[in-house]
Design a protein around this motif. Structure first.
Motif, mmCIF file in Angstrom:
data_model
loop_
_atom_site.group_PDB
_atom_site.id
_atom_site.type_symbol
_atom_site.label_atom_id
_atom_site.label_comp_id
_atom_site.label_asym_id
_atom_site.label_seq_id
_atom_site.Cartn_x
_atom_site.Cartn_y
_atom_site.Cartn_z
ATOM 1 N N LYS A 71 6.978 -7.039 4.076
ATOM 2 C CA LYS A 71 8.279 -6.717 4.652
ATOM 3 C C LYS A 71 8.805 -5.401 4.092
ATOM 4 O O LYS A 71 8.831 -5.190 2.889
ATOM 5 N N GLU A 72 9.189 -4.511 4.977
ATOM 6 C CA GLU A 72 9.837 -3.230 4.663
ATOM 7 C C GLU A 72 8.905 -2.187 4.068
ATOM 8 O O GLU A 72 9.305 -1.041 3.869
ATOM 9 N N ILE A 73 7.656 -2.534 3.742
ATOM 10 C CA ILE A 73 6.773 -1.512 3.163
ATOM 11 C C ILE A 73 5.545 -1.244 4.028
ATOM 12 O O ILE A 73 4.856 -0.259 3.830
ATOM 13 N N GLY A 74 5.263 -2.091 5.000
ATOM 14 C CA GLY A 74 4.083 -1.900 5.830
ATOM 15 C C GLY A 74 2.821 -2.412 5.150
ATOM 16 O O GLY A 74 2.849 -2.867 4.008
ATOM 17 N N GLY A 75 1.699 -2.311 5.845
ATOM 18 C CA GLY A 75 0.429 -2.766 5.309
ATOM 19 C C GLY A 75 -0.053 -4.062 5.922
ATOM 20 O O GLY A 75 -1.167 -4.524 5.654
ATOM 21 N N GLU A 76 0.787 -4.668 6.788
ATOM 22 C CA GLU A 76 0.388 -5.936 7.412
ATOM 23 C C GLU A 76 -0.827 -5.761 8.324
ATOM 24 O O GLU A 76 -1.579 -6.702 8.546
ATOM 25 N N ASP A 77 -1.043 -4.533 8.839
ATOM 26 C CA ASP A 77 -2.207 -4.278 9.690
ATOM 27 C C ASP A 77 -3.498 -4.304 8.871
ATOM 28 O O ASP A 77 -4.485 -4.938 9.255
ATOM 29 N N ALA A 78 -3.490 -3.620 7.727
ATOM 30 C CA ALA A 78 -4.667 -3.626 6.849
ATOM 31 C C ALA A 78 -4.927 -5.024 6.301
ATOM 32 O O ALA A 78 -6.078 -5.464 6.192
ATOM 33 N N ASP A 79 -3.870 -5.740 5.975
ATOM 34 C CA ASP A 79 -3.990 -7.114 5.481
ATOM 35 C C ASP A 79 -4.657 -8.003 6.525
ATOM 36 O O ASP A 79 -5.546 -8.800 6.209
ATOM 37 N N LEU A 80 -4.230 -7.849 7.789
ATOM 38 C CA LEU A 80 -4.816 -8.642 8.870
ATOM 39 C C LEU A 80 -6.299 -8.332 9.010
ATOM 40 O O LEU A 80 -7.121 -9.244 9.176
ATOM 41 N N HIS A 81 -6.651 -7.065 8.944
ATOM 42 C CA HIS A 81 -8.051 -6.662 9.060
ATOM 43 C C HIS A 81 -8.890 -7.316 7.964
ATOM 44 O O HIS A 81 -9.974 -7.849 8.229
ATOM 45 N N LEU A 82 -8.390 -7.297 6.744
ATOM 46 C CA LEU A 82 -9.138 -7.864 5.622
ATOM 47 C C LEU A 82 -9.304 -9.375 5.761
ATOM 48 O O LEU A 82 -10.360 -9.931 5.445
ATOM 49 N N ARG A 128 -2.999 -5.799 -5.055
ATOM 50 C CA ARG A 128 -2.648 -7.047 -5.743
ATOM 51 C C ARG A 128 -3.183 -8.260 -4.987
ATOM 52 O O ARG A 128 -3.739 -9.189 -5.582
ATOM 53 N N ILE A 129 -3.018 -8.263 -3.665
ATOM 54 C CA ILE A 129 -3.378 -9.433 -2.871
ATOM 55 C C ILE A 129 -4.877 -9.515 -2.617
ATOM 56 O O ILE A 129 -5.480 -10.595 -2.683
ATOM 57 N N HIS A 130 -5.498 -8.375 -2.341
ATOM 58 C CA HIS A 130 -6.904 -8.404 -1.907
ATOM 59 C C HIS A 130 -7.889 -7.910 -2.965
ATOM 60 O O HIS A 130 -9.061 -8.279 -2.919
#
Length: 215
Positions: A71-82, A128-130
């Motif tokens: 939220k508010e920082i972006g990156g959900e697209d790369a996260d989905l891909h991974l 951190r997440i991946h």
């Protein structure tokens, strides 16, 4: 985008090529050109939510985009891909989209800095997440600038890191120095100095996002 999936049901997603046209980049004001200089006119393949095709069942199974952690920082697209990559095959196609950014005539230096902060926090959150799931190439892409910035203070290698830090600014923002209108703009003198500042600024926010506990 659809043909690979129609031919092979084991393929769960396809993606195309995104390009920020050089002709559009030339219409941005000075600071927005700085922000997008490294991407202008460079075709970039990737599953980024702009030109993709998904197997609906798989997409719903993994919960789609994670709009909370990013939220508010972006990156959900790369996260989905991974996350999709762990479910099955993802294939690149020749489909192409022109990614036209908003021509904001009032885009300021502070807007450039804020954008860099958000991007850096995205990198930190993804790391951190991946972690290792990003792969060697992904980790290097996220951490190259922080490593170079920190290397300047390490005895024994700083004699190489300092000139590399300076040269990197002219390479990274090379389009600014190659375009006639930006080269003649007095603000061009500031670009390498701002670029160096941003490397340390981004490093701070990458670390902040990496260490911050995810609610």
């Amino acid at each position: 985008l659809m043909m690979p999936i129609l031919k092979d049901k084991s393929i769960i997603a396809t993606y195309g090529i995104v390009e920020n046209p050089l002709a559009t980049w030339k219409q941005y004001n000075f600071w927005e050109k700085c922000l997008l200089a490294v991407h202008a006119g460079v075709p970039t393949p990737g599953l980024v939510g702009k030109i993709d095709c998904y197997q609906k069942k798989t997409l719903l199974t993994i919960g789609g985009y994670d709009a909370l952690k990013y939220k508010e920082i972006g990156g959900e697209d790369a996260d989905l891909h991974l996350r999709l990559r762990e479910q099955g095959k993802i294939v690149e196609t020749t489909a192409k989209v022109l990614h036209l950014h908003y021509l904001d005539k009032n885009f300021k230096l502070i807007d450039w800095i804020i954008k860099k902060k958000n991007t850096a926090r995205t990198y930190g959150r993804l790391l951190r997440i991946h972690g290792v799931r990003l792969g060697v190439k992904g980790v290097i892409a996220f951490l190259f600038k922080p490593i170079l910035a920190i290397a300047v203070f390490i005895p024994g290698i700083n004699f190489l890191a300092i000139p590399m830090l300076v040269v990197f600014q002219f390479w990274y923002y090379r389009k600014m120095f190659m375009a006639f209108d930006t080269l003649l703009d007095p603000r061009i003198i500031l670009v390498p100095f701002i670029g160096i500042f941003l490397m340390y600024y981004e490093t701070f926010w990458i670390i902040e996002a990496f260490l911050r506990r995810i609610k």
